[in-house]
Scaffold this active site. Structure first.
Site, PDB file in Angstrom:
ATOM      1  N   ARG A 178       0.854  -1.184   0.000  1.00  0.00           N
ATOM      2  CA  ARG A 178       0.000   0.000   0.000  1.00  0.00           C
ATOM      3  C   ARG A 178       0.898   1.246   0.000  1.00  0.00           C
ATOM      4  NH1 ARG A 178      -2.083  -3.458   4.109  1.00  0.00           N
ATOM      5  NH2 ARG A 178      -4.163  -4.277   3.652  1.00  0.00           N
ATOM      6  N   HIS A 276      -2.127   2.267  -6.038  1.00  0.00           N
ATOM      7  CA  HIS A 276      -2.628   0.939  -5.661  1.00  0.00           C
ATOM      8  C   HIS A 276      -2.563  -0.054  -6.822  1.00  0.00           C
ATOM      9  CE1 HIS A 276      -4.070  -0.242  -1.751  1.00  0.00           C
ATOM     10  NE2 HIS A 276      -5.050  -0.973  -2.247  1.00  0.00           N
ATOM     11  N   HIS A 302      -4.039  -9.290   4.473  1.00  0.00           N
ATOM     12  CA  HIS A 302      -5.483  -9.181   4.674  1.00  0.00           C
ATOM     13  C   HIS A 302      -5.906 -10.043   5.861  1.00  0.00           C
ATOM     14  CE1 HIS A 302      -6.109  -8.052   0.184  1.00  0.00           C
ATOM     15  NE2 HIS A 302      -5.998  -6.990   0.943  1.00  0.00           N
ATOM     16  N   TYR A 311      -9.470  -7.851  -4.530  1.00  0.00           N
ATOM     17  CA  TYR A 311      -8.259  -7.320  -5.140  1.00  0.00           C
ATOM     18  C   TYR A 311      -7.859  -8.080  -6.396  1.00  0.00           C
ATOM     19  CZ  TYR A 311      -6.988  -4.056  -1.465  1.00  0.00           C
ATOM     20  OH  TYR A 311      -6.955  -2.988  -0.612  1.00  0.00           O
TER      21      TYR A 311
END
Length: 343
Positions: A178, A276, A302, A311
């Protein structure tokens, strides 16, 4: 003429904003909460409504008021022309505004100033069938994943960038980082001997730390960058430092990285490129080469594989190839009759 906000309501608004600051929320978050709740109380003042005594109908009217504004528009920028629906703010923006109001009323309920929260929460599963829905539906558009040609164009455009920017791009892809995680990396988080990166829990969105590998190409870029970095400062600290005369040697921020990526996308004719994108592409590539969903979730940091599924975006070509290799004959046999093909 609009009625002034009741003194009690104004005091509760200020107390709630101060509470967010005292809870050590990020300054930008506190500022956003202050803007949001101030906007809502201004709406109430225009209609002579006490913010401490609103109903669900008031919230619905406020939502309609938000929808009548142009994107990013304040109360003074409402668009009353119903013939221009394309100017309405996005569902994500509407949900953000209502979330701020809902949190404020959660506070009032906790303080005993109200018995209920007028902003309904969206619920999942059985509760949704009971009518317990949020006022604004959740839209989850597919993430943009560059094609092979588009990604090659991005890499070609990046070849002339400073080694720091190329290293950041490589790490963002290799480690599915990120934006905040990338910019918060410290020199001590890197293990060049084993080509590993430690993403500290306090820098992540989910507060879940992880250790992930990076490629040999990224290792070469790292070695080149560390030679340059030593000229900027000897302190361990943040890995990525500014080279600008104004901020030389200071850690770069997430907005600087956003500007770098935006400029790169412009040069590569890939305007949808974002900070991203590299994370999405990495996780999708891991799915392409056969990684298990739980392995990908661990790599991404996650908490739930449901987040990971959002994603991963396999392209139509990927799915078509897999369909042809695994299911095409079965589907052909099941549908043969309606095509007039003898079985």
């Amino acid at each position: 003429m609009p009625k002034p906000i009741a003194q009690d309501a104004q005091g509760q608004v200020q107390a709630w904003i101060i509470l967010q600051r005292d809870l050590e929320k990020a300054p930008n978050t506190v500022a956003a909460y202050a803007r949001g709740i101030t906007d809502f109380t201004s709406f109430c003042r225009e209609r002579g409504i006490d913010p401490l005594d609103v109903s669900k109908s008031t919230i619905a009217a406020y939502l309609g008021d938000l929808r009548a504004r142009p994107p990013g528009g304040g109360r003074e920028g409402r668009a009353d022309d119903e013939s221009s629906p394309s100017t309405s703010p996005s569902n994500a923006s509407l949900r953000h505004r209502l979330t701020i109001v809902r949190l404020f009323y959660d506070h009032l309920v906790e303080e005993g100033l109200r018995t209920t929260n007028p902003v309904p929460r969206g619920r999942r599963g059985v509760a949704r069938h009971r009518g317990e829905r949020g006022l604004v539906p959740v839209h989850r558009p597919l993430p943009w994943i560059p094609s092979e040609a588009q990604w090659r164009a991005v890499l070609d455009a990046a070849r002339t960038d400073p080694v720091r920017n190329r290293l950041m791009l490589a790490l963002a892809y290799d480690c599915a980082l990120r934006r905040e995680e990338l910019c918060a990396l410290e020199a001590s988080d890197i293990d060049p001997a084993h080509r590993l990166v430690t993403i500290r829990a306090e820098t992540t969105k989910t507060k879940v730390g992880r250790v992930v590998p990076y490629s040999a190409v990224t290792g070469d870029l790292l070695a080149a960058y560390l030679r340059e970095r030593r000229a900027l400062g000897r302190a361990r600290g943040r890995l990525f430092l500014s080279t600008s005369p104004r901020n030389r040697g200071r850690p770069i921020g997430k907005w600087t990285w956003s500007k770098v990526v935006r400029a790169l996308g412009h040069r590569a004719d890939a305007p949808r490129l974002g900070t991203h994108t590299m994370r999405h592409l990495c996780l999708t590539d891991l799915a392409r080469v056969g990684w298990d969903i739980h392995e990908i979730a661990q790599f991404a940091g996650h908490r739930s594989v449901q987040s990971t599924l959002l994603y991963i975006h396999l392209s139509a070509r990927d799915l078509s190839a897999k369909f042809a290799a695994t299911a095409a004959e079965l589907h052909k046999a099941r549908l043969a009759v309606i095509a007039g093909v003898a079985r």
